[in-house]
Design a protein around this motif. Structure first.
Motif, PDB file in Angstrom:
ATOM      1  N   LEU A  43       0.556  -1.026   0.139  1.00 21.38           N
ATOM      2  CA  LEU A  43      -0.395   0.456   0.178  1.00 21.38           C
ATOM      3  C   LEU A  43       0.692   1.054  -0.340  1.00 21.38           C
ATOM      4  N   ILE A  46       1.949   1.534  -3.393  1.00 22.21           N
ATOM      5  CA  ILE A  46       1.231   2.072  -4.989  1.00 22.21           C
ATOM      6  C   ILE A  46       0.282   2.634  -4.481  1.00 22.21           C
ATOM      7  N   THR A  47       0.624   3.172  -3.251  1.00 17.01           N
ATOM      8  CA  THR A  47      -0.437   4.555  -3.501  1.00 17.01           C
ATOM      9  C   THR A  47       0.586   6.438  -3.479  1.00 17.01           C
ATOM     10  N   PHE A  52      -0.125   3.631  -9.737  1.00 22.79           N
ATOM     11  CA  PHE A  52      -1.554   2.843 -10.656  1.00 22.79           C
ATOM     12  C   PHE A  52      -2.381   3.211  -9.138  1.00 22.79           C
ATOM     13  N   MET A  53      -2.366   3.111  -8.546  1.00 25.99           N
ATOM     14  CA  MET A  53      -3.484   3.720  -7.004  1.00 25.99           C
ATOM     15  C   MET A  53      -3.149   4.905  -6.590  1.00 25.99           C
ATOM     16  N   GLU A  54      -2.402   6.161  -6.791  1.00 15.96           N
ATOM     17  CA  GLU A  54      -2.052   7.103  -6.114  1.00 15.96           C
ATOM     18  C   GLU A  54      -3.265   7.406  -5.114  1.00 15.96           C
ATOM     19  N   ASN A  55      -2.882   7.841  -3.867  1.00 10.81           N
ATOM     20  CA  ASN A  55      -3.786   8.138  -3.117  1.00 10.81           C
ATOM     21  C   ASN A  55      -2.868   8.655  -1.801  1.00 10.81           C
ATOM     22  N   GLN A  59      -1.318   7.185   1.990  1.00 11.98           N
ATOM     23  CA  GLN A  59       0.011   7.148   1.738  1.00 11.98           C
ATOM     24  C   GLN A  59       0.530   8.224   2.862  1.00 11.98           C
ATOM     25  N   THR A 135      -4.983  -5.859 -14.172  1.00 11.34           N
ATOM     26  CA  THR A 135      -5.903  -5.136 -12.990  1.00 11.34           C
ATOM     27  C   THR A 135      -4.650  -5.143 -12.380  1.00 11.34           C
ATOM     28  N   PRO A 136      -5.136  -4.034 -10.710  1.00  9.31           N
ATOM     29  CA  PRO A 136      -4.526  -3.894 -10.540  1.00  9.31           C
ATOM     30  C   PRO A 136      -3.687  -5.285  -9.120  1.00  9.31           C
ATOM     31  N   TRP A 137      -4.973  -5.908  -9.001  1.00 10.70           N
ATOM     32  CA  TRP A 137      -4.273  -6.862  -8.284  1.00 10.70           C
ATOM     33  C   TRP A 137      -3.729  -7.600  -8.993  1.00 10.70           C
TER      34      TRP A 137
END
Length: 224
Positions: A43, A46-47, A52-55, A59, A135-137
């Protein structure tokens, strides 16, 4: 008084019991560290910005919590977690109780190692996976974990060795294991025989773990 072999033979049952307690503590703690620390490390990566799951919110919050726990010296963490330990396992002494604080210390430590291992992956590989519609997974499972497996195994090795050191420290508050044996006999009773024996056991244990970890990491390293 130096090392006395006959005295050492008399202490073998105590040493065996302490060794088993140490293995028990670090096994539980390592399992929990991997179970929780691996997702945390993923996490954190990737965040991050540009992934691809920027947050940034996730983070920053997760990074703050991880850094906060890591900044607390383990001996202080042992004392601070006494209420939580008693709530979870019903006691504050013994190897099971010590495994609570060991796990809490190991989770953010391993999480950061996982994050660092993932950052070594060529981002072009991730971009290629995104381009083909993964997919992200699928990216996490088939790209990130696969590409970083050598570094993650090295991280497991490093975490395990750190846990051995922490478990010895847990002996100062009745956590059991080799550290507890060294404190009770080697320190309070000025018994050099038991002190030397525990030091030798810890050195051998760390060397074996490091050798095995390095070997496995090299075997699974795709770059070699």
């Amino acid at each position: 008084m130096g090392f006395e072999f006959n005295h050492f033979l008399e202490l073998i049952p105590d040493i065996n019991a302490a060794f088993i307690q140490t293995i028990y503590m670090i096994s539980i703690s390592l399992f929990i560290a991997i179970l929780i620390g691996l997702p945390i490390g993923i996490l954190l990566y990737i965040t991050d910005q540009g992934l691809f799951m920027e947050n940034r919110t996730v983070q920053n919050i997760l990074g703050f919590v991880v850094n906060m726990v890591r900044s607390i010296p383990f001996i202080i963490l042992l004392v601070a977690l006494i209420p939580l330990t008693e709530f979870l396992v019903g006691t504050t002494i013994g190897p099971t109780a010590a495994s609570v604080s060991l796990s809490v210390a190991a989770i953010p430590f391993f999480g950061r190692i996982v994050e660092s291992s993932l950052r070594e992956i060529d981002k072009g590989v991730i971009e290629a996976a995104i381009a083909v519609g993964a997919t992200p997974w699928m990216i996490i499972k088939e790209v990130l974990l696969l590409e970083a497996r050598s570094g993650i195994i090295s991280g497991v090795t490093l975490t395990l060795i750190s846990l051995i050191g922490f478990s010895a420290m847990a002996g100062t508050v009745g956590g059991g294991g080799i550290g507890d044996l060294a404190i009770r006999f080697g320190y309070y009773r000025y018994d050099n025989t038991i002190m030397i024996a525990t030091v030798v056991i810890l050195i051998v244990l760390v060397q074996v773990i490091q050798f095995a970890g390095d070997f496995i990491a090299k075997v699974v390293d795709k770059r070699k």
